[in-house]
Scaffold this motif. Structure first.
Motif, PDB file in Angstrom:
ATOM      1  N   ALA A  60     -60.135 -82.102 -71.778  1.00 16.24           N
ATOM      2  CA  ALA A  60     -59.774 -82.613 -73.102  1.00 16.24           C
ATOM      3  C   ALA A  60     -58.613 -83.598 -73.014  1.00 16.24           C
ATOM      4  O   ALA A  60     -58.642 -84.668 -73.636  1.00 16.24           O
ATOM      5  N   ASP A  61     -57.600 -83.252 -72.228  1.00 15.56           N
ATOM      6  CA  ASP A  61     -56.444 -84.151 -72.064  1.00 15.56           C
ATOM      7  C   ASP A  61     -56.862 -85.471 -71.428  1.00 15.56           C
ATOM      8  O   ASP A  61     -56.436 -86.531 -71.870  1.00 15.56           O
ATOM      9  N   LEU A  62     -57.686 -85.394 -70.409  1.00 12.35           N
ATOM     10  CA  LEU A  62     -58.130 -86.602 -69.713  1.00 12.35           C
ATOM     11  C   LEU A  62     -58.923 -87.520 -70.639  1.00 12.35           C
ATOM     12  O   LEU A  62     -58.763 -88.741 -70.612  1.00 12.35           O
ATOM     13  N   LEU A  63     -59.764 -86.920 -71.486  1.00 13.87           N
ATOM     14  CA  LEU A  63     -60.573 -87.715 -72.407  1.00 13.87           C
ATOM     15  C   LEU A  63     -59.796 -88.136 -73.648  1.00 13.87           C
ATOM     16  O   LEU A  63     -60.284 -88.952 -74.432  1.00 13.87           O
ATOM     17  N   GLY A  64     -58.600 -87.579 -73.833  1.00 10.60           N
ATOM     18  CA  GLY A  64     -57.798 -87.937 -74.993  1.00 10.60           C
ATOM     19  C   GLY A  64     -58.245 -87.265 -76.275  1.00 10.60           C
ATOM     20  O   GLY A  64     -57.985 -87.760 -77.363  1.00 10.60           O
ATOM     21  N   HIS A  65     -58.907 -86.120 -76.152  1.00 17.79           N
ATOM     22  CA  HIS A  65     -59.350 -85.394 -77.341  1.00 17.79           C
ATOM     23  C   HIS A  65     -58.172 -84.659 -77.972  1.00 17.79           C
ATOM     24  O   HIS A  65     -57.394 -84.012 -77.273  1.00 17.79           O
ATOM     25  N   ARG A  66     -58.053 -84.754 -79.266  1.00 18.48           N
ATOM     26  CA  ARG A  66     -56.992 -84.049 -79.982  1.00 18.48           C
ATOM     27  C   ARG A  66     -57.356 -82.589 -80.200  1.00 18.48           C
ATOM     28  O   ARG A  66     -56.500 -81.734 -80.303  1.00 18.48           O
ATOM     29  N   SER A  67     -58.641 -82.317 -80.286  1.00 17.57           N
ATOM     30  CA  SER A  67     -59.109 -80.957 -80.551  1.00 17.57           C
ATOM     31  C   SER A  67     -59.966 -80.473 -79.383  1.00 17.57           C
ATOM     32  O   SER A  67     -60.830 -81.205 -78.891  1.00 17.57           O
ATOM     33  N   ILE A  68     -59.730 -79.245 -78.962  1.00 16.85           N
ATOM     34  CA  ILE A  68     -60.541 -78.652 -77.895  1.00 16.85           C
ATOM     35  C   ILE A  68     -61.990 -78.514 -78.343  1.00 16.85           C
ATOM     36  O   ILE A  68     -62.904 -78.522 -77.522  1.00 16.85           O
ATOM     37  N   ASP A  69     -62.218 -78.423 -79.663  1.00 12.32           N
ATOM     38  CA  ASP A  69     -63.578 -78.308 -80.186  1.00 12.32           C
ATOM     39  C   ASP A  69     -64.413 -79.541 -79.835  1.00 12.32           C
ATOM     40  O   ASP A  69     -65.619 -79.443 -79.614  1.00 12.32           O
TER      41      ASP A  69
END
Length: 87
Positions: A53-62
């Motif tokens: 998630a961090d690598l992809l820059g997602h704000r939400s784990i969902d």
């Protein structure tokens, strides 16, 4: 040289290379295909989902959770036996 201002140049490069290789996809391929491929490989390598998630820059784990569906072997490792099933 600097970062891309949008995903459009990456998408054009990906589509161009796929066409040159003779690879035909039923849907649009581009920058998203690269991101999806990376996430899928990281999950298969058993990288923590929060790292993906961090690598992809997602704000939400969902948002990242959709990649877990490719992790069938890992899911089988943590699955509980079905109640009443033969052992």
């Amino acid at each position: 040289m600097g970062p891309f201002k949008s995903s459009s140049p990456v998408s054009r490069i990906v589509r161009s290379r796929l066409e040159r290789a003779g690879i035909k996809l039923s849907r649009v391929a581009g920058a998203h295909l690269v991101r999806h491929s990376l996430a899928t490989q990281l999950v298969k390598q058993r990288r923590p989902i929060n790292e993906v998630a961090d690598l992809l820059g997602h704000r939400s784990i969902d948002t990242t959770a959709i990649y877990v569906k490719v992790a069938l072997p890992q899911l089988a490792d943590v699955a509980l036996p079905f109640p009443g099933a033969a052992k």
